[in-house]
Design an enzyme around this catalytic site. Sequence first.
Site, PDB file in Angstrom:
ATOM      1  N   PRO A   1       0.832  -1.208   0.000  1.00  0.00           N
ATOM      2  CG  PRO A   1      -0.656  -1.545   1.738  1.00  0.00           C
ATOM      3  CD  PRO A   1       0.642  -2.025   1.194  1.00  0.00           C
ATOM      4  N   PRO A   2       0.293   2.399  -0.350  1.00  0.00           N
ATOM      5  CG  PRO A   2      -0.977   3.934  -1.561  1.00  0.00           C
ATOM      6  CD  PRO A   2      -1.060   2.594  -0.913  1.00  0.00           C
ATOM      7  N   GLY A   3       2.774   4.460   1.183  1.00  0.00           N
ATOM      8  CA  GLY A   3       3.294   4.910   2.464  1.00  0.00           C
ATOM      9  C   GLY A   3       3.961   3.861   3.320  1.00  0.00           C
TER      10      GLY A   3
ATOM     11  N   GLY B   1       6.858   2.336   2.667  1.00  0.00           N
ATOM     12  CA  GLY B   1       8.313   2.428   2.671  1.00  0.00           C
ATOM     13  C   GLY B   1       8.997   1.762   1.498  1.00  0.00           C
ATOM     14  CE  LYS B   2       4.944   0.784  -2.915  1.00  0.00           C
ATOM     15  NZ  LYS B   2       4.109   1.345  -1.830  1.00  0.00           N
ATOM     16  CB  THR B   3      10.320   5.308  -2.486  1.00  0.00           C
ATOM     17  OG1 THR B   3       9.236   5.129  -3.403  1.00  0.00           O
ATOM     18  CG2 THR B   3      11.376   6.187  -3.125  1.00  0.00           C
TER      19      THR B   3
ATOM     20  CD  GLU C   1     -21.195   9.821  17.346  1.00  0.00           C
ATOM     21  OE1 GLU C   1     -20.545   8.764  17.423  1.00  0.00           O
ATOM     22  OE2 GLU C   1     -21.589  10.295  16.252  1.00  0.00           O
TER      23      GLU C   1
ATOM     24  CG  HIS D   1     -22.688   4.716  16.763  1.00  0.00           C
ATOM     25  ND1 HIS D   1     -23.235   3.796  15.903  1.00  0.00           N
ATOM     26  CD2 HIS D   1     -22.828   5.935  16.165  1.00  0.00           C
ATOM     27  CE1 HIS D   1     -23.700   4.419  14.825  1.00  0.00           C
ATOM     28  NE2 HIS D   1     -23.472   5.719  14.963  1.00  0.00           N
TER      29      HIS D   1
END
Length: 613
Positions: free
Chosen positions: A199-201, A203-205, A421, A424
């Site tokens: 997924p984006p973010g 740490g691939k780069t 709320e 919930h």
Amino acid sequence: MSKRWKNAGLYALLAIVVIALLTAFFEDQPQEPQRWKYSKFIQAVENDRIEGSVSISSDRSEATFTNPQGEKRKVYLPDDPQLIETLTQHDLDVKVQPQSNDGFWLRALSSFFFPILLLVGLLFLLRRAQGGPGSQAMNFGKSKAKVQMEPQTNVSFNDVAGIDQAKLELTEVVDFLKNADRFTAIGAKIPKGVLLVGPPGTGKTLMAKAVAGEAGVPFFSISGSEFVEMFVGVGASRVRDLFEQAKQNAPCIVFIDEIDAVGRQRGAGLGGGNDEREQTLNQLLTEMDGFEGNTGIIIIAATNRPDVLDSALMRPGRFDRQVVVDSPDYEGRRQILDVHARGKSLAPDVDLEKIARRTPGFTGADLANLLNEAAILAARRNLTEISMDEINDAIDRVLAGPEKKDRVMSEKRKALVAYHEAGHALVGALMPDYDPVQKISIIPRGAAGGLTWFTPSEERMDSGLYSRSYLENQMAVALGGRVAEEIIFGNDEVTTGASNDLQQVARVAQQMVTRFGMSERLGPVALGRQQGGMFLGRDIASERNYSEETASAVDDEVRNLVELAYRRARDVLVNNQHILDTIAQKLIDKETVDAEELQEILDSNEVKMAAMV
């Protein structure tokens, strides 16, 4: 005199001027000392293997020293505030060089003013002779890759945390480049390509930068979108040029970021595909594993859309390894927080373990943004340290948006939001096998008038396995807000505030029946087939592969599941209305109720648990 002889004379004169300039320049240039890696330099300093003095350039970018053999060496310097202290502790004299003397350049310019002027004129004439400004088109086919012969990314594997499996895979790639003989001796071949998927973010780069910093070999970096132009054939030409440069500098690493921009599946969609992108992909496939091969070149590519990549690109021989860089688990988030907490002034009450447990699903980029938002909040509040309050506020801001405390709320609207709320929260707290309530708030954030936060189970998120009882509880909790409005204010006073909750309930019920086989009437059958071309919305289009009778049964089963969830939520709230009133009143008074306060309310009142049918 013929035009050919005129051109020959111009070229000869140009060559004489260039040779004279280069000769004068290199005669005045001293031989460049060999460069050391920074880690090797620091190790030598700490082992007292360097004596005398260390001369640091005026811009603090490099240092000159003498190695134990008495030879001059240089090293690039990162931004290390401890460097001067380390050098002085080991009795080394530190000298900072004054601003560089530009006398040589002034002398060179004054001595060669007329030759340089002549050279510029000749280049201008030659450019005009070769076609004028339009000759820039000859550069379209050149690769736009950024080349680093000695990668200075200032990133190593020590700076990458939370993705240990991916780090292990890429550590082996670095070992291949550094110690190729050890692997080839037993018949192992160096991997041709590594595909980083996640997924984006996540740490691939960053991993690619760390590989470049650790390997110490020439590093070519380019984005997939930089191959494609409006002119057909330019992308393929750039691919050829990139690999030609890489082969001249092998062994080396070529990093292609966002490879899905050029590696999408070919021939998909109606009316044919994109000719330019497909030609570029064809050339990339040939360069990676064609007749010639690319010995010594390792391709590292990154994408968050592996499902759209062409199958020919994904096969072994091109990308031998596919490394999944997923969202970190608790221990990974803890390590990432340690990395990003460096250089930040944290108060003693900051507990990174507690933050890691409260942020399941956060990627490395999310955690970096979280601590940065906390630092911004601390600075805005004129604090000298980041406390736990700023970090908690930053988590809420990242998840739901900034607070809107300036919004004026009437007493009736505040009571309505409070009961919504509280409904919930109370249903969620009394449902068995459901996520614990983390916090309830009626402070508007983003598009929401109020929010109830739950702490998701780490095990469920990692495995992706959700039981039928959990999904039924999820629907009941989502309906708790609407049911609370009906009980307290009546059917005529219900609002549109539950629209997102109703959409979530319908989506979960539909998936339970058609995808998860959780319907007793229809049985364990997956209904509907994902359909659609690559460029026609494959992810959102689906084909109905069942009859009208079955579709009617699906509608009935979905309605039954929703009605069951509605009855369960109503039973909980009717039987525990006194607790609902207590929670809502506390929200009206304080605007926020945390998990500890909710548990105190439950412990101090008689609770009737939810029915299981």
